[in-house]
Enzyme design. Structure first.
Site, PDB file in Angstrom:
ATOM      1  N   GLY A 358       0.823  -1.202   0.000  1.00  0.00           N
ATOM      2  CA  GLY A 358       0.000   0.000   0.000  1.00  0.00           C
ATOM      3  C   GLY A 358       0.852   1.245   0.000  1.00  0.00           C
ATOM      4  O   GLY A 358       2.076   1.189   0.186  1.00  0.00           O
ATOM      5  N   PRO A 359       0.236   2.385  -0.203  1.00  0.00           N
ATOM      6  CA  PRO A 359       0.984   3.652  -0.235  1.00  0.00           C
ATOM      7  C   PRO A 359       1.555   3.995   1.127  1.00  0.00           C
ATOM      8  O   PRO A 359       1.145   3.443   2.156  1.00  0.00           O
ATOM      9  CB  PRO A 359      -0.072   4.670  -0.677  1.00  0.00           C
ATOM     10  CG  PRO A 359      -1.380   4.056  -0.321  1.00  0.00           C
ATOM     11  CD  PRO A 359      -1.202   2.583  -0.457  1.00  0.00           C
ATOM     12  N   GLY A 361       2.260   5.723   4.670  1.00  0.00           N
ATOM     13  CA  GLY A 361       1.438   6.401   5.667  1.00  0.00           C
ATOM     14  C   GLY A 361       0.105   5.778   5.967  1.00  0.00           C
ATOM     15  O   GLY A 361      -0.704   6.365   6.693  1.00  0.00           O
ATOM     16  N   LYS A 364       1.150   0.361   7.573  1.00  0.00           N
ATOM     17  CA  LYS A 364       1.630  -1.017   7.359  1.00  0.00           C
ATOM     18  C   LYS A 364       2.565  -1.456   8.482  1.00  0.00           C
ATOM     19  O   LYS A 364       2.392  -2.525   9.073  1.00  0.00           O
ATOM     20  CB  LYS A 364       2.342  -1.121   6.005  1.00  0.00           C
ATOM     21  CG  LYS A 364       1.483  -0.765   4.815  1.00  0.00           C
ATOM     22  CD  LYS A 364       2.202  -0.971   3.499  1.00  0.00           C
ATOM     23  CE  LYS A 364       3.390  -0.041   3.343  1.00  0.00           C
ATOM     24  NZ  LYS A 364       3.015   1.380   3.298  1.00  0.00           N
ATOM     25  N   SER A 682      -2.827   2.795 -17.959  1.00  0.00           N
ATOM     26  CA  SER A 682      -4.237   3.135 -17.692  1.00  0.00           C
ATOM     27  C   SER A 682      -4.638   4.518 -18.184  1.00  0.00           C
ATOM     28  O   SER A 682      -5.793   4.907 -18.020  1.00  0.00           O
ATOM     29  CB  SER A 682      -4.516   3.023 -16.191  1.00  0.00           C
ATOM     30  OG  SER A 682      -3.719   3.933 -15.457  1.00  0.00           O
ATOM     31  N   LYS A 725      -8.097   5.359  -7.179  1.00  0.00           N
ATOM     32  CA  LYS A 725      -8.477   6.311  -8.232  1.00  0.00           C
ATOM     33  C   LYS A 725      -9.816   6.969  -7.922  1.00  0.00           C
ATOM     34  O   LYS A 725     -10.003   8.170  -8.165  1.00  0.00           O
ATOM     35  CB  LYS A 725      -8.520   5.596  -9.576  1.00  0.00           C
ATOM     36  CG  LYS A 725      -7.134   5.134 -10.036  1.00  0.00           C
ATOM     37  CD  LYS A 725      -7.178   4.365 -11.343  1.00  0.00           C
ATOM     38  CE  LYS A 725      -5.775   3.963 -11.780  1.00  0.00           C
ATOM     39  NZ  LYS A 725      -5.753   3.194 -13.041  1.00  0.00           N
TER      40      LYS A 725
END
Length: 816
Positions: A358-359, A361, A364, A682, A725
């Site tokens: 995951g991104p 912050g 995790k 994409s 998104k």
């Protein structure tokens, strides 16, 4: 020889000193100490007179106040040569004996001891036998001194001097080993010949004793066995080692042996320890090789072999801990609870290896710490960011100077248990180099079928990692090598929605920052509108790190205001106060550009930091049909632009574009921001729509964002990161989004608070996107119509406009 009846007796009244354990002979100079008050007074009286005093020995040395019967009759009259007064009243006296004296009467009741003494003068009767005996005694005495190593100038004078037999006897007696009674007996013996015979006999006895002692010593030394010799040698070795500072080495080796026995290590490891200890014993303790062996043994015995913590398999406890530490992240929490539930039935926690992707912050690393806390296990973090040497994982071989075990073994030693939760942080940030591939070294570590026999290059013994719970973290799944992905269970952590960020700020971030900045509830009051203002106008991220820093800044501003102004009421941190504290808003929220523009489209992109709204611009200009791509685009994104261009060109007439345009105009595709790298397929659909808009002059709707990969046939392929998104569109307050039809099923995993307020269109073909996205549908054209008009008017016409008119309008399109 003395005859009391034949001579006139000399009787004197003289101060007396009773002595304990000392028999003083004539011609003898001796120091002694006196401390009894009556003896001191007698001494003072003698010093005041002619310094003569009578010295006599006590029969019992333990008697403190002697009576007359406690004293021997025969003593010695002599002179006080010197005195020394010592602390506490004691006096040291140097006394020289002159002649014998016989005690007649004593006065023991006065302030000083006194005695009436008969002086016994020496009588020498020389006869040949006595002369011969004297010579014999002198010769024997000389040999006696040599054997005893006691020869001195004063003693040699006894042999060489001109002394009478009685004087010789009296001077030798103090040198013999005699008890008090025998000494007193010799003092009482008046016959010089008899006294000299006794002295001679005693010297012979002592010499014989010395010979016997020597023979016994030699006999005993000959009987000392091997064990006794080893004992003596070991004692000498200890003394030598202690002198050299190596005595601690044996203690250290003993400690190593005991620790190895208590550690519960495998038999193979214990054999290695024993072998290394044997080598260490034979080495000089200060040598460099000894230090290497010592460090190696220390690592072997310090690594946890059997030490473990007891797992807490209570599902309610695990759920409470996870909920208390983190808001949301339901999928991860559900997986951990399932894992613990299975362990309740199976009986152990040997399960899959989890990788949280995951991104930054989103929690995790802190989630891994919470998992350890929920299981009551030790937690160890191991950062892999920037690691490019496989020896960092598996260790260096001991042949290298400064070699150490790898990070895995180091982490196990730090944990001190063999079943910790081991976090492999930033597993996607490892790099391959000429020193090896650390990702390949992790294959054995992260394989449950192999890691029970993990072999570190430094330890060179098998170590069991099967009880360790490995949790990995990464930002980008594509950067993790495929063999590693195959060994892990991937759990994706999406960015937080606005609602989730608000709850996280209320429950975790604000209380934490208030405590760190010394604020209490009576000082400040965070308003919901103020929190939303921070989230919407001052942060734009998938995680909450910037949000926490911004909250901390607001708290510091509030603290400054409190210290300066000392307000009576709490400071209300609403949206206006937040803007006052934080200044200009870096991000716009809820402000949608109402003017639709030609060639500009809102694309949706996924990055390692979460979802982003990506503006794509397309411009046309006079040229020769070239296509220019800028904006630091990656290879995949450039290929998407080429595919979009090929689709538009091959379907130009259907899309309302004359084919001649592609040879007369250059096309420039730009994706701001130019300094930020961008890649991925994409954006293909968005580029296609922008190209059609730029070449037809039809504006694109600003209230719509889209994503999707395009094929050359115009089909829209599915994409990843749908939730991120949609979050990006939600943050940018774009009400409508277009997604591939194949991603419709993924909407079930998107939380309702994200889908709420968004109009989602899931389309299959690019033509459907163009019809929905552009202000009006492009009308098909025919290249033959353009040729006929050229014949009639001499002009190029595109959609009712001449080419000249279109090029004239180019600057207007560009500036819009």
């Amino acid at each position: 020889m003395y005859d009391s009846d034949s001579e006139e007796k000399e009787i004197i009244d003289i101060p007396m000193l009773p002595m304990r354990n000392i028999v003083v002979f004539p011609y003898m100079t001796i120091p002694f100490f006196i401390g009894r008050q009556q003896s001191i007074e007698a001494l003072e009286e003698a010093l005041a007179g002619d310094r003569k005093i009578f010295v006599v020995c006590q029969k019992d040395p333990h008697v403190e106040i002697p009576a007359e019967d406690d004293l021997y009759e025969m003593g010695t009259i002599g002179n006080i040569l010197q005195i020394m007064r010592l602390p506490k009243g004691t006096i040291k006296v140097l006394f020289e004996g002159k002649e014998r004296g016989k005690r007649l009467k004593v006065d023991l009741d006065s302030s000083s001891y006194h005695a009436q003494v008969e002086v016994i003068p020496p009588v020498e009767d020389y006869d040949p036998e006595l002369i011969a005996l004297t010579k014999t005694v002198k010769a024997e005495f000389k040999a006696f001194l040599k054997k005893l190593n006691r020869s001195t100038d004063s003693l040699d004078k006894i042999v060489s001097g001109d002394y009478s037999p009685g004087e010789i006897a009296d001077m030798i007696i103090p040198l013999l080993t005699l008890d008090i009674e025998k000494q007193q007996e010799l003092l009482t013996t008046m016959d010089s010949k008899l006294r000299l015979e006794k002295v001679y006999s005693r010297m012979l006895e002592e010499e014989e004793h010395k010979k016997i002692e020597q023979r016994l010593k030699e006999r005993v030394q000959g009987q000392i066995g091997k064990t006794q010799k080893e004992y003596y040698l070991n004692e000498q070795m200890k003394a030598i080692q202690k002198e050299l500072g190596t005595d601690d080495l044996k203690e250290e080796i003993d400690d190593f042996e005991q620790t190895a026995k208590d550690s519960g290590m495998t038999d193979a490891a214990f054999e290695v320890v024993q072998k290394e200890l044997k080598k260490l014993k034979m080495m000089p303790p200060t040598s460099s090789e000894a230090n290497i062996v010592r460090n190696y043994i220390d690592w072997l015995v310090q690594v946890p072999w059997k030490s473990k913590t007891k797992d807490n398999l209570n599902l309610d406890h695990a759920q409470d801990v996870l909920d208390a530490d983190h808001y949301g992240l339901e999928k991860v929490k559900e997986r951990i609870v399932e894992y613990i539930a299975v362990a309740n039935l199976v009986g152990n926690l040997r399960g899959p290896i989890i990788c949280l992707v995951g991104p930054p912050g989103v929690g995790k690393s802190s989630l891994a710490r919470s998992i350890a806390r929920s299981l009551d296990r030790k937690f160890v973090r191991m950062s892999l960011g920037g690691v490019r040497d496989e020896a960092e994982i598996r260790g260096h071989r001991r042949t290298y100077i400064g070699a150490l075990p790898g990070k895995i073994i180091q982490s196990m030693k730090k944990a001190k248990t063999d079943n910790p939760v081991l976090l492999l942080d930033e597993i996607d940030k490892m790099a391959q180099s000429h020193m090896g591939d650390p990702a390949s070294a992790l294959l054995e570590v992260l394989d449950p079928e192999q890691n029970d026999t993990f072999m570190d290059h430094y330890l060179e013994v098998e170590y069991d990692l099967s009880k360790v719970m490995f949790i990995c973290t990464a930002n980008i799944k594509q950067d993790i090598p495929l063999p590693l992905i195959d060994r892990m269970e991937i759990i994706n952590l999406s960015g937080y929605s606005e609602f989730e960020k608000e709850k996280i700020a209320e429950k975790y971030l604000i209380p934490k920052q208030m405590e760190e900045n010394g604020l209490k509830e009576e000082h400040v009051e965070f308003d919901r509108e103020g929190i939303l203002e921070i989230i919407r106008s001052y942060t734009r991220e998938a995680g909450v790190r910037t949000l926490e820093r911004t909250v901390a800044k607001v708290c510091r501003k509030a603290v400054t205001a409190i210290v300066k102004d000392k307000p009576e009421d709490p400071i209300k941190l609403d949206s206006e106060k937040v803007v006052e504290y934080l200044g200009v808003k870096p991000y716009k929220y809820g402000e949608v550009d109402s003017v639709n523009e030609v060639g500009i489209v809102n694309g949706l992109a996924w990055t390692s930091f979460g979802g982003e709204v990506l503006t794509i611009e397309v411009n046309t200009m006079k040229g020769s049909g070239k296509i220019l791509l800028t904006g630091k685009l990656g290879e995949v994104m450039k290929e998407s632009a080429q595919a979009a261009h090929s689709f538009v060109r091959s379907n130009a007439n259907d899309l309302g574009i004359y084919s001649k345009v592609f040879s007369d105009l250059d096309i420039h595709v730009h994706v701001p921001e130019g300094a930020t790298p961008k890649d991925g397929p994409s954006a293909g659909v968005a580029m296609t729509a922008a190209l059609v808009s730029a070449l037809t002059g039809i504006p694109i709707r600003k209230d719509t964002a889209l994503t999707g990969e395009i094929t050359l046939r115009g089909k829209i392929l599915p994409i990843g990161g749908l939730k991120e998104k949609m979050l990006a569109a939600k943050r940018a307050v774009i009400p409508k989004i277009i997604i591939p039809e194949d991603n419709e099923k993924d909407l079930a995993d998107v939380p309702d608070e994200i889908k709420s307020g968004l109009e989602v269109h899931h389309l299959k073909y690019v033509r459907e996107v163009i019809d929905l996205l552009l202000e009006r549908k492009p009308q098909p054209v025919d290249d033959k119509d353009l040729e006929s008009e050229l014949d009639d008017q001499g002009k190029n016409v595109i959609q009712g406009n001449t080419v000249g008119d279109f090029v004239q309008n180019e600057s207007t399109i560009s500036h819009n």
